[in-house]
Design a protein around this motif. Structure first.
Motif, PDB file in Angstrom:
ATOM      1  N   TRP A  48      71.908   0.526  35.073  1.00 26.15           N
ATOM      2  CA  TRP A  48      71.965   1.949  35.864  1.00 26.15           C
ATOM      3  C   TRP A  48      73.027   2.034  37.010  1.00 26.15           C
ATOM      4  CZ3 TRP A  48      70.527   2.734  40.829  1.00 26.15           C
ATOM      5  CH2 TRP A  48      69.651   1.930  41.450  1.00 26.15           C
ATOM      6  N   GLU A  49      73.623   3.169  37.303  1.00 22.45           N
ATOM      7  CA  GLU A  49      74.228   3.451  38.423  1.00 22.45           C
ATOM      8  C   GLU A  49      74.346   4.611  38.937  1.00 22.45           C
ATOM      9  OE1 GLU A  49      78.676   2.987  38.248  1.00 22.45           O
ATOM     10  OE2 GLU A  49      78.245   3.553  35.902  1.00 22.45           O
ATOM     11  N   VAL A  50      74.344   4.818  40.217  1.00 29.30           N
ATOM     12  CA  VAL A  50      74.372   6.394  40.729  1.00 29.30           C
ATOM     13  C   VAL A  50      75.892   6.749  41.021  1.00 29.30           C
ATOM     14  CG1 VAL A  50      73.645   7.827  42.600  1.00 29.30           C
ATOM     15  CG2 VAL A  50      72.103   5.867  41.844  1.00 29.30           C
ATOM     16  N   ARG A  51      76.214   7.725  40.314  1.00 32.50           N
ATOM     17  CA  ARG A  51      77.447   8.500  40.548  1.00 32.50           C
ATOM     18  C   ARG A  51      77.561   9.842  40.099  1.00 32.50           C
ATOM     19  NH1 ARG A  51      81.095   7.571  35.404  1.00 32.50           N
ATOM     20  NH2 ARG A  51      79.590   6.536  33.935  1.00 32.50           N
ATOM     21  N   PRO A  52      78.738  10.576  40.358  1.00 31.77           N
ATOM     22  CA  PRO A  52      78.779  11.815  39.836  1.00 31.77           C
ATOM     23  C   PRO A  52      78.792  12.073  38.408  1.00 31.77           C
ATOM     24  CG  PRO A  52      80.366  11.697  41.796  1.00 31.77           C
ATOM     25  CD  PRO A  52      79.852  10.073  41.423  1.00 31.77           C
ATOM     26  N   HIS A  53      78.154  13.090  37.934  1.00 29.36           N
ATOM     27  CA  HIS A  53      78.268  13.353  36.519  1.00 29.36           C
ATOM     28  C   HIS A  53      79.700  13.618  36.074  1.00 29.36           C
ATOM     29  CE1 HIS A  53      77.340  14.619  32.431  1.00 29.36           C
ATOM     30  NE2 HIS A  53      76.215  14.469  32.477  1.00 29.36           N
ATOM     31  N   PRO A  54      80.259  13.183  34.913  1.00 31.52           N
ATOM     32  CA  PRO A  54      81.575  13.540  34.865  1.00 31.52           C
ATOM     33  C   PRO A  54      81.722  15.052  34.257  1.00 31.52           C
ATOM     34  CG  PRO A  54      80.779  11.907  32.908  1.00 31.52           C
ATOM     35  CD  PRO A  54      79.782  12.159  34.229  1.00 31.52           C
ATOM     36  N   GLN A  55      80.797  15.624  33.857  1.00 31.06           N
ATOM     37  CA  GLN A  55      80.815  17.168  33.256  1.00 31.06           C
ATOM     38  C   GLN A  55      80.743  18.109  34.581  1.00 31.06           C
ATOM     39  OE1 GLN A  55      78.035  17.074  30.215  1.00 31.06           O
ATOM     40  NE2 GLN A  55      79.691  16.823  28.542  1.00 31.06           N
ATOM     41  N   VAL A  56      79.906  17.686  35.577  1.00 34.38           N
ATOM     42  CA  VAL A  56      79.761  18.432  36.885  1.00 34.38           C
ATOM     43  C   VAL A  56      79.827  17.476  37.955  1.00 34.38           C
ATOM     44  CG1 VAL A  56      78.257  20.521  35.651  1.00 34.38           C
ATOM     45  CG2 VAL A  56      77.266  18.212  36.374  1.00 34.38           C
ATOM     46  N   PRO A  57      81.040  17.038  38.479  1.00 26.38           N
ATOM     47  CA  PRO A  57      81.089  16.203  39.677  1.00 26.38           C
ATOM     48  C   PRO A  57      80.861  16.900  40.948  1.00 26.38           C
ATOM     49  CG  PRO A  57      83.169  16.648  38.685  1.00 26.38           C
ATOM     50  CD  PRO A  57      82.256  17.266  37.589  1.00 26.38           C
ATOM     51  N   ASP A  58      81.093  18.230  40.826  1.00 26.37           N
ATOM     52  CA  ASP A  58      80.739  18.926  42.280  1.00 26.37           C
ATOM     53  C   ASP A  58      79.373  19.172  42.549  1.00 26.37           C
ATOM     54  OD1 ASP A  58      80.945  20.477  39.730  1.00 26.37           O
ATOM     55  OD2 ASP A  58      81.092  22.403  40.899  1.00 26.37           O
ATOM     56  N   ARG A  59      78.508  18.912  41.456  1.00 24.66           N
ATOM     57  CA  ARG A  59      77.137  19.261  41.781  1.00 24.66           C
ATOM     58  C   ARG A  59      76.297  17.968  42.285  1.00 24.66           C
ATOM     59  NH1 ARG A  59      74.377  21.321  36.817  1.00 24.66           N
ATOM     60  NH2 ARG A  59      72.409  21.097  37.903  1.00 24.66           N
ATOM     61  N   GLY A  60      77.080  16.834  42.796  1.00 24.72           N
ATOM     62  CA  GLY A  60      76.204  15.760  43.477  1.00 24.72           C
ATOM     63  C   GLY A  60      76.142  14.791  42.650  1.00 24.72           C
ATOM     64  N   ASP A  61      75.333  13.691  42.936  1.00 24.19           N
ATOM     65  CA  ASP A  61      75.121  12.304  42.190  1.00 24.19           C
ATOM     66  C   ASP A  61      74.270  12.528  41.189  1.00 24.19           C
ATOM     67  OD1 ASP A  61      76.789  10.513  43.823  1.00 24.19           O
ATOM     68  OD2 ASP A  61      75.157  10.300  45.262  1.00 24.19           O
TER      69      ASP A  61
END
Length: 170
Positions: A48-61
Motif C-alpha cells: 500500500w502507499e499514500v499518494r494522489p489518486h490519478p483521476q482526481v489528483p487535486d482532491r488530496g491523498d
C-alpha cells in the motif's frame, strides 16, 4: 412507561437478537468468516502507499493498495465474498474504509491479485495519517432476509467501520 417500552419505541433496543455484531479483529491478512463459519478463503494486503489518486489528483491523498486472495478449497460456499478494508492511523483509528470483492467463477485461479483505492476523502489531508491498511475477516454480504428461516440462515453481517471508529486488531 417502562424503560424497556421506551427503549423499544425509540429504536434503541431490538428484541430477538438483532443487535449489531462487532466485526472480527482486523489484520494485514485474514481468513474469511461468516458468523461462526470459517470460509476456505484467505485475503491479505500485499502493498500500500499514500499518494494522489490519478483521476482526481487535486482532491488530496488517497491510499492505493494491492491484495491477494487465496481459495483453500475447490469452490467457495457463496458466489461472492465482500470484505471491508480500512486505512487506519497509528492508534488503529479508522481514517476511511472501503470493500473488496471475490467472485466464484469457473476457471478463476485459486490465487488472485488485485488492487484498488481508498479515497480521496472529503478531508483532503486525513489519509496522509495512514499507518496501516487492514482487512476485516467478516463476510459483509448477508442473506437479505435475516428473519425468514425457511429461505435464509439469518446471518447479519457487521457494519463497515466508519471514520473515527477504533478497530480491534490482532
Amino acid at each position: 412507561m417502562s424503560a424497556f417500552a421506551a427503549a423499544t419505541l425509540t429504536g434503541c433496543f431490538a428484541p430477538g437478537g438483532d443487535e449489531e455484531r462487532e466485526p472480527g479483529p482486523a489484520a494485514k491478512d485474514v481468513t474469511v468468516v461468516r458468523g461462526d463459519a470459517t470460509y476456505p478463503l484467505t485475503a491479505e494486503i500485499t502493498t500500500w502507499e499514500v499518494r494522489p489518486h490519478p483521476q482526481v489528483p487535486d482532491r488530496g491523498d488517497a491510499v492505493h493498495f494491492s491484495y491477494r486472495t487465496t481459495k483453500k478449497a475447490p469452490y467457495l460456499p457463496e458466489t461472492r465474498v465482500e470484505l471491508a478494508v480500512c486505512a487506519v492511523d497509528s492508534a488503529d483509528i479508522v481514517l476511511l474504509c472501503g470493500t473488496i470483492a471475490v467472485y466464484e467463477e469457473v476457471g478463476v485461479p485459486r490465487t488472485e491479485d488485485g488492487d484498488t483505492w481508498l479515497g480521496p476523502s472529503s478531508d483532503r489531508d486525513i489519509l496522509s495519517k495512514t499507518a496501516r491498511v487492514l482487512l476485516l475477516p467478516d463476510q459483509l454480504l448477508g442473506d437479505g432476509h435475516a428473519n425468514d428461516p425457511k429461505d435464509h440462515d439469518g446471518y447479519k453481517p457487521p457494519a463497515v467501520p466508519t471514520p473515527g471508529d477504533r478497530l480491534r486488531t490482532r
